[in-house]
Design an enzyme around this catalytic site. Sequence first.
Site, PDB file in Angstrom:
ATOM      1  N   ALA A  13      13.495 -10.100  11.255  1.00 44.05           N
ATOM      2  CA  ALA A  13      12.214  -9.842  11.919  1.00 44.05           C
ATOM      3  C   ALA A  13      12.185 -10.419  13.321  1.00 44.05           C
ATOM      4  O   ALA A  13      11.133 -10.826  13.820  1.00 44.05           O
ATOM      5  CB  ALA A  13      11.075 -10.424  11.080  1.00 44.05           C
ATOM      6  N   ARG A  19       8.709  -0.043  21.028  1.00 42.84           N
ATOM      7  CA  ARG A  19       8.067   1.280  20.966  1.00 42.84           C
ATOM      8  C   ARG A  19       6.676   1.246  20.330  1.00 42.84           C
ATOM      9  O   ARG A  19       5.939   2.233  20.393  1.00 42.84           O
ATOM     10  CB  ARG A  19       8.973   2.275  20.224  1.00 42.84           C
ATOM     11  CG  ARG A  19      10.062   2.827  21.128  1.00 42.84           C
ATOM     12  CD  ARG A  19      10.990   3.758  20.366  1.00 42.84           C
ATOM     13  NE  ARG A  19      11.920   3.008  19.535  1.00 42.84           N
ATOM     14  CZ  ARG A  19      12.682   3.565  18.583  1.00 42.84           C
ATOM     15  NH1 ARG A  19      12.582   4.865  18.353  1.00 42.84           N
ATOM     16  NH2 ARG A  19      13.507   2.830  17.871  1.00 42.84           N
ATOM     17  N   GLY A 131      12.504  -6.276   8.348  1.00 44.85           N
ATOM     18  CA  GLY A 131      11.100  -6.629   8.112  1.00 44.85           C
ATOM     19  C   GLY A 131      10.129  -5.525   8.445  1.00 44.85           C
ATOM     20  O   GLY A 131       8.917  -5.731   8.410  1.00 44.85           O
ATOM     21  N   ASP A 132      10.628  -4.333   8.740  1.00 45.46           N
ATOM     22  CA  ASP A 132       9.738  -3.259   9.185  1.00 45.46           C
ATOM     23  C   ASP A 132       9.878  -2.001   8.311  1.00 45.46           C
ATOM     24  O   ASP A 132       9.799  -0.880   8.798  1.00 45.46           O
ATOM     25  CB  ASP A 132      10.023  -2.913  10.650  1.00 45.46           C
ATOM     26  CG  ASP A 132      11.465  -2.486  10.883  1.00 45.46           C
ATOM     27  OD1 ASP A 132      12.255  -2.461   9.906  1.00 45.46           O
ATOM     28  OD2 ASP A 132      11.817  -2.157  12.027  1.00 45.46           O
ATOM     29  N   GLU A 185      27.665   2.811  14.767  1.00 47.51           N
ATOM     30  CA  GLU A 185      26.349   2.992  15.390  1.00 47.51           C
ATOM     31  C   GLU A 185      26.311   4.295  16.182  1.00 47.51           C
ATOM     32  O   GLU A 185      27.337   4.728  16.737  1.00 47.51           O
ATOM     33  CB  GLU A 185      26.034   1.805  16.301  1.00 47.51           C
ATOM     34  CG  GLU A 185      25.793   0.520  15.550  1.00 47.51           C
ATOM     35  CD  GLU A 185      24.708   0.677  14.496  1.00 47.51           C
ATOM     36  OE1 GLU A 185      23.533   0.879  14.868  1.00 47.51           O
ATOM     37  OE2 GLU A 185      25.022   0.610  13.292  1.00 47.51           O
ATOM     38  N   ASN A 258       9.049   2.443  13.784  1.00 45.72           N
ATOM     39  CA  ASN A 258       9.402   2.141  15.173  1.00 45.72           C
ATOM     40  C   ASN A 258       8.235   2.332  16.129  1.00 45.72           C
ATOM     41  O   ASN A 258       8.165   1.695  17.157  1.00 45.72           O
ATOM     42  CB  ASN A 258      10.583   3.007  15.627  1.00 45.72           C
ATOM     43  CG  ASN A 258      11.855   2.619  14.893  1.00 45.72           C
ATOM     44  OD1 ASN A 258      12.203   1.445  14.829  1.00 45.72           O
ATOM     45  ND2 ASN A 258      12.522   3.593  14.305  1.00 45.72           N
ATOM     46  N   TYR A 396     -34.300  -6.993   5.224  1.00 43.77           N
ATOM     47  CA  TYR A 396     -33.223  -7.932   5.519  1.00 43.77           C
ATOM     48  C   TYR A 396     -33.404  -9.163   4.640  1.00 43.77           C
ATOM     49  O   TYR A 396     -34.454  -9.798   4.678  1.00 43.77           O
ATOM     50  CB  TYR A 396     -33.224  -8.342   6.992  1.00 43.77           C
ATOM     51  CG  TYR A 396     -32.269  -9.481   7.260  1.00 43.77           C
ATOM     52  CD1 TYR A 396     -30.889  -9.259   7.197  1.00 43.77           C
ATOM     53  CD2 TYR A 396     -32.723 -10.762   7.529  1.00 43.77           C
ATOM     54  CE1 TYR A 396     -29.999 -10.292   7.401  1.00 43.77           C
ATOM     55  CE2 TYR A 396     -31.833 -11.814   7.732  1.00 43.77           C
ATOM     56  CZ  TYR A 396     -30.469 -11.567   7.671  1.00 43.77           C
ATOM     57  OH  TYR A 396     -29.578 -12.594   7.854  1.00 43.77           O
ATOM     58  N   ASN A 407     -39.313  -8.333  -7.587  1.00 41.91           N
ATOM     59  CA  ASN A 407     -39.281  -7.149  -6.723  1.00 41.91           C
ATOM     60  C   ASN A 407     -39.738  -7.522  -5.318  1.00 41.91           C
ATOM     61  O   ASN A 407     -40.795  -8.124  -5.152  1.00 41.91           O
ATOM     62  CB  ASN A 407     -40.190  -6.057  -7.276  1.00 41.91           C
ATOM     63  CG  ASN A 407     -39.940  -4.722  -6.575  1.00 41.91           C
ATOM     64  OD1 ASN A 407     -39.034  -3.984  -6.936  1.00 41.91           O
ATOM     65  ND2 ASN A 407     -40.734  -4.432  -5.547  1.00 41.91           N
ATOM     66  N   ALA A 410     -41.125  -3.149   0.160  1.00 39.71           N
ATOM     67  CA  ALA A 410     -40.405  -2.457   1.231  1.00 39.71           C
ATOM     68  C   ALA A 410     -40.608  -3.161   2.568  1.00 39.71           C
ATOM     69  O   ALA A 410     -41.631  -3.806   2.803  1.00 39.71           O
ATOM     70  CB  ALA A 410     -40.906  -1.016   1.327  1.00 39.71           C
TER      71      ALA A 410
HETATM   72  C1  UD1 Z   1      20.176  -1.070  12.632  1.00 42.15           C
HETATM   73  C2  UD1 Z   1      21.593  -0.793  12.142  1.00 42.15           C
HETATM   74  C3  UD1 Z   1      21.783   0.706  11.942  1.00 42.15           C
HETATM   75  C4  UD1 Z   1      20.730   1.252  10.988  1.00 42.15           C
HETATM   76  C5  UD1 Z   1      19.357   0.893  11.492  1.00 42.15           C
HETATM   77  C6  UD1 Z   1      18.307   1.300  10.479  1.00 42.15           C
HETATM   78  C7  UD1 Z   1      22.976  -2.516  13.132  1.00 42.15           C
HETATM   79  C8  UD1 Z   1      23.954  -2.858  14.204  1.00 42.15           C
HETATM   80  N1  UD1 Z   1      22.517  -1.276  13.124  1.00 42.15           N
HETATM   81  O1  UD1 Z   1      20.017  -0.446  13.875  1.00 42.15           O
HETATM   82  O2  UD1 Z   1      23.074   0.968  11.426  1.00 42.15           O
HETATM   83  O3  UD1 Z   1      20.870   2.657  10.867  1.00 42.15           O
HETATM   84  O4  UD1 Z   1      19.248  -0.518  11.698  1.00 42.15           O
HETATM   85  O5  UD1 Z   1      17.043   1.122  11.040  1.00 42.15           O
HETATM   86  O6  UD1 Z   1      22.633  -3.365  12.338  1.00 42.15           O
HETATM   87  N2  UD1 Z   1      16.761  -7.506  14.304  1.00 42.15           N
HETATM   88  C9  UD1 Z   1      16.844  -8.884  14.416  1.00 42.15           C
HETATM   89  N3  UD1 Z   1      17.581  -9.410  15.419  1.00 42.15           N
HETATM   90  C10 UD1 Z   1      18.236  -8.633  16.322  1.00 42.15           C
HETATM   91  C11 UD1 Z   1      18.154  -7.231  16.189  1.00 42.15           C
HETATM   92  C12 UD1 Z   1      17.404  -6.703  15.161  1.00 42.15           C
HETATM   93  O7  UD1 Z   1      16.257  -9.620  13.630  1.00 42.15           O
HETATM   94  O8  UD1 Z   1      18.888  -9.177  17.212  1.00 42.15           O
HETATM   95  C13 UD1 Z   1      15.954  -6.949  13.224  1.00 42.15           C
HETATM   96  C14 UD1 Z   1      14.809  -6.128  13.747  1.00 42.15           C
HETATM   97  O9  UD1 Z   1      13.670  -6.922  13.917  1.00 42.15           O
HETATM   98  C15 UD1 Z   1      14.651  -5.115  12.642  1.00 42.15           C
HETATM   99  C16 UD1 Z   1      16.044  -4.943  12.073  1.00 42.15           C
HETATM  100  O10 UD1 Z   1      16.762  -6.071  12.488  1.00 42.15           O
HETATM  101  O11 UD1 Z   1      13.802  -5.595  11.635  1.00 42.15           O
HETATM  102  C17 UD1 Z   1      16.708  -3.660  12.575  1.00 42.15           C
HETATM  103  O12 UD1 Z   1      16.743  -3.691  13.972  1.00 42.15           O
HETATM  104  P1  UD1 Z   1      16.657  -2.334  14.851  1.00 42.15           P
HETATM  105  O13 UD1 Z   1      16.791  -2.699  16.276  1.00 42.15           O
HETATM  106  O14 UD1 Z   1      15.501  -1.565  14.415  1.00 42.15           O
HETATM  107  O15 UD1 Z   1      17.900  -1.534  14.331  1.00 42.15           O
HETATM  108  P2  UD1 Z   1      19.218  -1.179  15.076  1.00 42.15           P
HETATM  109  O16 UD1 Z   1      19.964  -2.431  15.407  1.00 42.15           O
HETATM  110  O17 UD1 Z   1      18.970  -0.198  16.097  1.00 42.15           O
HETATM  111 CA    CA Z   2      15.098   0.482  13.467  1.00 44.26          CA
END
Ligand code: UD1
Ligand code: CA
Length: 563
Positions: A13, A19, A131-132, A185, A258, A396, A407, A410
């Site tokens: 997280a 975005r 976490g999302d 990736e 996202n 009120y 009662n 009104a």
């Molecule tokens: C990552 C995966 C990708 C996968 C995608 C699914 C990697 C390199 N890539 O992509 O293969 O398809 O998720 O959504 O892992 N986060 C951190 N610290 C960081 C970066 C990210 O805690 O430095 C957390 C974000 O808060 C999020 C999760 O990791 O909860 C995924 O990060 P996000 O940037 O959405 O995914 P990608 O790295 O693009």
């Molecule tokens: Ca993502």
Amino acid sequence: MTIPRPAAVIVLAAGEGTRMRSATPKVLHTVGGRSMVGHALAAARGLDPARVVVVVRHERERVAAHVRELDPDALLADQDAIPGTGRAVQVAMTALDAAAQADVAGAHDGPGVIGSATDALTTGAIVVMAGDVPLLDSGTLEQLLTAHHEDGNAVTVLTAVLADATGYGRVLREPGTGDVLGIVEHKDATDEQRAVTEINTSIYVFDAAVLRGALGRLGRDNAQGEVYLTDVLAIARADGGHVRALATDDPWSVEGVNDRAQLAVLGAELNRRIVDDWMRAGVTVVDPATTWVDVDVELERDVTLLPGTQLHGATVVREGATVGPDTTLTDVEVGPGATVVRTHGSLAVIGAGASVGPFAYLRPGTELGEKGKIGTFVETKNAQIGTGSKVPHLSYVGDATIGEHTNIGAASVTVNYDGVNKHRTVIGSHARTGADNMFVAPVTIGDGAYTGAGTVVRRDVPAGALGVSAGSQRNIEGWVERSRAGTPAADAARRARPVGEDDGLSPQARAERERAAVAAGKAPRTPPPDLPDQPARFVDDATAADARTDRPATGPTDEDATR
Ligand code: UD1
Ligand code: CA
């Protein structure tokens, strides 16, 4: 096979969630009345892991405070300036090791064993998730864990097959066995690899030792210059471990948020599932599309939810109650068989068989007793209204205690605020207060007492007494024709007077009235009489004053009544 409890669940997280375009960190946005990181923690806890660790960085303090509030036992790991999901898991492992050390130190009642070989987390399964991903539940994670243990895997990754896989990491499988060769990736992928539609969901189970070994060997030599967690899979395979993928049949459950459009779409799907589950459990939902029920709401059998109902927070609706249409309740308890119609309420308790609305506003601290009533255009706050007691119309009731079977007439108001302090109104049982009463608090009305209509209750009314504050009524005959000549009301008053009947006016007053009618452009039906010689004769001084000033008579005062 019973699956062993995982050694840890790591929730990622730390990301910014650009975005979302929000001042609020992404993982604190809510879906179904619960933050996204709250959903992740709930799914994690469902596995009964020995440890839960949340990796934070962006808006660290806000996210950390929220996590501590939801789950005081969760560990927090701070990601440093090095970017990437691999780095996030590295700092999580450091936090887990530190916690293991603290445990060992605590168990031996001293710091002597810190740094010993037993203080690192090296065995068991480690679940990693983002976490999302608000629709991910423990059930899906359990399936992944089960597959991991049954197959004896080093790494098991949850995947999904999408029509449009743009942006995601692609899962590369070995032809024949289907084993995972690695994850590439989107930004690093060849055109051929981008044609793969199976994507990485960022939900994994790792063997702790395999993860620890691979994390130390991750580089940043990729298109984004990040430490990729995904690289662990190829490393684990190269080391001879089994790396397998489980493709989910429920893509909703692994979809990340996202932006806010995705937040709404996933929120609607979560709600559809929640409402569907309640219908299967015996709740009638007339219009699922306009009925919103938060994850923590509790509904009993034979509850009916009418269109436009939103139930939030820890709201509970007991058996046989009906809520709606167009009702929003937050942290409200609705008793069995109660009805709540077109109502907005929070932190209120509604008794069994009670009725609320239409158009009621229940503010915090409202407690309505069994078979009680809070009716139409009624606002209540910090008010206990006892069994069978009714506040039916336009009132009120705030900072008040009302006994049983009382009662309230009104259009009554508990006047609770003197501009500085709030005061209580206490009304006993079996009391009947008249319409349009003002209860100027602090004030007490005893059991069985009555009050007259229009009473301004400034002093206590003893049990069994009738409280009245309005004096006797005076009618000033002919006032409208005299003082409002030329108006439709004056015309109506004249027509209502039987032909030939004395209008009760002095000759001079009658002459003034006729002159006023002429001046107002309304020709009198009778020619104006001659002005009399004698002086005006008035019924009383008040009438004379009214006639002179052309103002309505003011009401009698309390002093009049005692005269
Ligand atoms: C990552 C995966 C990708 C996968 C995608 C699914 C990697 C390199 N890539 O992509 O293969 O398809 O998720 O959504 O892992 N986060 C951190 N610290 C960081 C970066 C990210 O805690 O430095 C957390 C974000 O808060 C999020 C999760 O990791 O909860 C995924 O990060 P996000 O940037 O959405 O995914 P990608 O790295 O693009
Ligand atoms: Ca993502």
